[in-house]
Design a protein around this motif. Structure first.
Motif, PDB file in Angstrom:
ATOM      1  N   THR A 397       2.698 -31.986  -8.867  1.00  0.00           N
ATOM      2  CA  THR A 397       1.266 -31.526  -8.280  1.00  0.00           C
ATOM      3  C   THR A 397       0.866 -30.598  -9.221  1.00  0.00           C
ATOM      4  O   THR A 397      -0.294 -30.463  -9.458  1.00  0.00           O
ATOM      5  CB  THR A 397       1.185 -31.230  -6.750  1.00  0.00           C
ATOM      6  N   LYS A 398       1.658 -29.346  -9.475  1.00  0.00           N
ATOM      7  CA  LYS A 398       1.282 -28.519 -10.446  1.00  0.00           C
ATOM      8  C   LYS A 398       1.100 -28.828 -11.936  1.00  0.00           C
ATOM      9  O   LYS A 398      -0.010 -28.490 -12.492  1.00  0.00           O
ATOM     10  CB  LYS A 398       2.503 -27.164 -10.244  1.00  0.00           C
ATOM     11  N   ARG A 399       1.866 -29.663 -12.341  1.00  0.00           N
ATOM     12  CA  ARG A 399       1.617 -30.304 -13.664  1.00  0.00           C
ATOM     13  C   ARG A 399       0.319 -31.022 -13.686  1.00  0.00           C
ATOM     14  O   ARG A 399      -0.462 -30.948 -14.768  1.00  0.00           O
ATOM     15  CB  ARG A 399       2.661 -31.314 -14.066  1.00  0.00           C
ATOM     16  N   ILE A 400      -0.280 -31.604 -12.720  1.00  0.00           N
ATOM     17  CA  ILE A 400      -1.516 -32.822 -12.779  1.00  0.00           C
ATOM     18  C   ILE A 400      -2.576 -31.636 -12.741  1.00  0.00           C
ATOM     19  O   ILE A 400      -3.669 -31.736 -13.379  1.00  0.00           O
ATOM     20  CB  ILE A 400      -1.351 -33.503 -11.486  1.00  0.00           C
ATOM     21  N   LEU A 401      -2.533 -30.565 -11.668  1.00  0.00           N
ATOM     22  CA  LEU A 401      -3.688 -29.743 -11.314  1.00  0.00           C
ATOM     23  C   LEU A 401      -3.847 -28.752 -12.653  1.00  0.00           C
ATOM     24  O   LEU A 401      -5.068 -28.773 -13.070  1.00  0.00           O
ATOM     25  CB  LEU A 401      -3.410 -28.864 -10.103  1.00  0.00           C
ATOM     26  N   PHE A 402      -2.815 -28.385 -13.363  1.00  0.00           N
ATOM     27  CA  PHE A 402      -2.996 -27.462 -14.340  1.00  0.00           C
ATOM     28  C   PHE A 402      -2.729 -28.143 -15.729  1.00  0.00           C
ATOM     29  O   PHE A 402      -2.701 -27.363 -16.860  1.00  0.00           O
ATOM     30  CB  PHE A 402      -2.228 -26.360 -14.207  1.00  0.00           C
ATOM     31  N   LYS A 403      -2.742 -29.453 -15.651  1.00  0.00           N
ATOM     32  CA  LYS A 403      -2.810 -30.312 -17.005  1.00  0.00           C
ATOM     33  C   LYS A 403      -1.691 -29.945 -17.882  1.00  0.00           C
ATOM     34  O   LYS A 403      -1.772 -29.424 -19.147  1.00  0.00           O
ATOM     35  CB  LYS A 403      -4.194 -30.256 -17.703  1.00  0.00           C
ATOM     36  N   GLN A 404      -0.252 -29.626 -17.412  1.00  0.00           N
ATOM     37  CA  GLN A 404       0.494 -29.085 -18.027  1.00  0.00           C
ATOM     38  C   GLN A 404       1.348 -30.085 -18.953  1.00  0.00           C
ATOM     39  O   GLN A 404       1.305 -31.368 -18.446  1.00  0.00           O
ATOM     40  CB  GLN A 404       1.823 -28.431 -17.171  1.00  0.00           C
ATOM     41  N   GLU A 405       1.801 -29.661 -19.968  1.00  0.00           N
ATOM     42  CA  GLU A 405       2.496 -30.862 -20.774  1.00  0.00           C
ATOM     43  C   GLU A 405       4.038 -31.138 -20.320  1.00  0.00           C
ATOM     44  O   GLU A 405       4.533 -30.306 -19.659  1.00  0.00           O
ATOM     45  CB  GLU A 405       2.924 -30.108 -22.175  1.00  0.00           C
TER      46      GLU A 405
END
Length: 425
Positions: A397-405
């Motif tokens: 969820t954090k990766r999607i919300l913050f557009k993390q690699e």
């Protein structure tokens, strides 16, 4: 309201348990029948295709010698074999050890990854090898794998005799099963996954999932798909969905066996399984959004399985456990009653019975020691998965919300010396 939520959670849990019981029956039937085709299939093993074996490797010096020793002994015409060690930005002796084998065996070579694929993870390494190979059949093995002599032979045999199959999936066993309490749990989990999930789903629905290792896929198919998805941590599950969407199927053929190393410490296990869980969550969310546009609706069996496993089932377990704990400190007027207690006991007995029956398929696995490990596994290892799925869902969820690699975690290896369990043909 609390009672409605609690019994909803119980229903979700029991649906999954009954589904696994159904898969177990299918897996057992597949076990009893899958070898019958071999005598007829053997007759067609005449004009054999060329095979490229990809071994993505990053800092694998601990296991590389054992792996390439097994590869050098494969039962397959060596003039049609191209074994490629993909040395992906290693800082240890991986490349040196692999090159030593390449100097001795003309069918083994080392491929150094280059930008933009260098150091980006398994999918990028596989794409690098795809662009630098010509084999009609592509086999993939992790760097800790020691396949049995005829593993590749059986994978290719399946593809030759089943033209509608895009990929052939073999079986993997745990080479360090007796090393620690954790590897014993993983060994039980591995056997159950293959026979309950893979065998059952193939038997009942004609569906199987590509694993990360010990599988073969037609070059024409992987090229049509454009290679591996570099954003997918669970590149194997993601590839599975796209293969089915092309109209092919994937066959589970457990005669092809490889032995692989599993995490021996809790820290390594946590990182590896988090990557798996997060990767599968990515795949489910990716294809559910695209479901209306998918050409082959039979994919619903795979999407349903992973959606139920990583979302609904664990949601039910977390919800029921949470309500029970809160009720201990604050009266929710929860009418748990004898029915709920009986259902919990039955769930435990069902788990015990399913695992015991599945272990009986593998030689020497259903013994007194494993019986006690199964009981302990239910109250420890299985509960650890709950925490892991919560954590991985938070990470995704954090990766999607913050557009993390996407960051690839390479599983730490352990020395394979004095690790029993492997048997060859």
């Amino acid at each position: 309201m609390a009672n409605i939520l609690f019994f909803t959670a119980l229903i979700l849990i029991w649906v999954m348990l009954l589904y696994h019981m159904f898969l177990m029956q299918g897996g057992y039937r597949h076990y009893r029948t899958y070898e019958r085709v071999i005598p007829e299939w053997e007759k067609n093993m005449i004009d054999l295709p060329t095979v490229s074996i990809f071994i993505p490797s990053h800092n694998e010096e601990v296991v590389m010698e054992q792996t390439l020793t097994a590869m050098s002994r494969l039962y397959y015409p060596k003039d049609k074999l191209d074994i490629i060690v993909i040395n992906d930005n290693s800082s240890d002796r991986t490349g040196e050890i692999a090159q030593g084998f390449a100097d001795r065996y003309p069918f083994i070579r080392v491929l150094e990854t280059k930008p933009p694929n260098k150091g980006k993870g398994k999918s990028s390494a596989l794409n690098e090898a795809l662009a630098n190979s010509t084999g009609e059949i592509i086999c993939v093995y992790d760097a800790d794998n020691t396949p049995e002599k005829k593993a590749v032979w059986y994978l290719v045999m399946g593809l030759i005799n089943d033209p509608k199959a895009a990929a052939m999936v073999g079986k993997f066993r745990v080479i360090n099963a007796a090393k620690t309490w954790l590897t014993r749990f993983i060994n039980i989990e591995t056997i159950c996954f293959q026979w309950m999930a893979q065998g059952g789903r193939w038997r009942w629905f004609g569906v199987a999932t590509i694993p990360g290792t010990n599988f073969a896929i037609r070059r024409s198919v992987i090229e049509e798909l454009g290679g591996w998805d570099v954003k997918a941590l669970a590149e194997d599950t993601e590839l599975t969905i796209r293969v089915y969407n092309l109209g092919y199927h994937i066959r589970f053929f457990p005669k092809a066996i490889t032995w692989e190393q599993e995490p021996e410490t809790l820290g390594v296990w946590w990182k590896q399984r988090t990557r798996w869980a997060q990767g599968n969550q990515y795949v489910v969310l990716k294809f559910l959004r695209q479901f209306a546009t998918l050409k082959r609706k039979r994919i619903i069996f795979d999407l349903f399985y992973f959606f139920f496993t990583y979302f609904l089932f664990f949601f039910g377990v977390i919800l029921s456990n949470g309500l029970f704990i809160v009720n201990l400190f604050y009266d929710l007027q929860l009418s748990i009653g004898n029915v709920a207690i009986a259902l919990w006991i039955l769930a435990f007995l069902l788990f015990l019975g399913e695992v015991m029956i599945t272990l009986s398929i593998e030689k020497n696995e259903m013994n007194r020691k494993n019986f006690f490990y199964i009981i302990l596994m239910y109250f420890t290892y299985s509960q650890m998965w709950i925490l892991l799925v919560i954590y991985s869902l938070y990470q995704e969820t954090k990766r999607i919300l913050f557009k993390q690699e996407v960051k690839w975690y390479k599983t730490e290896r352990f020395s394979q010396k004095n690790q029993g369990g492997k048997k060859d043909e």
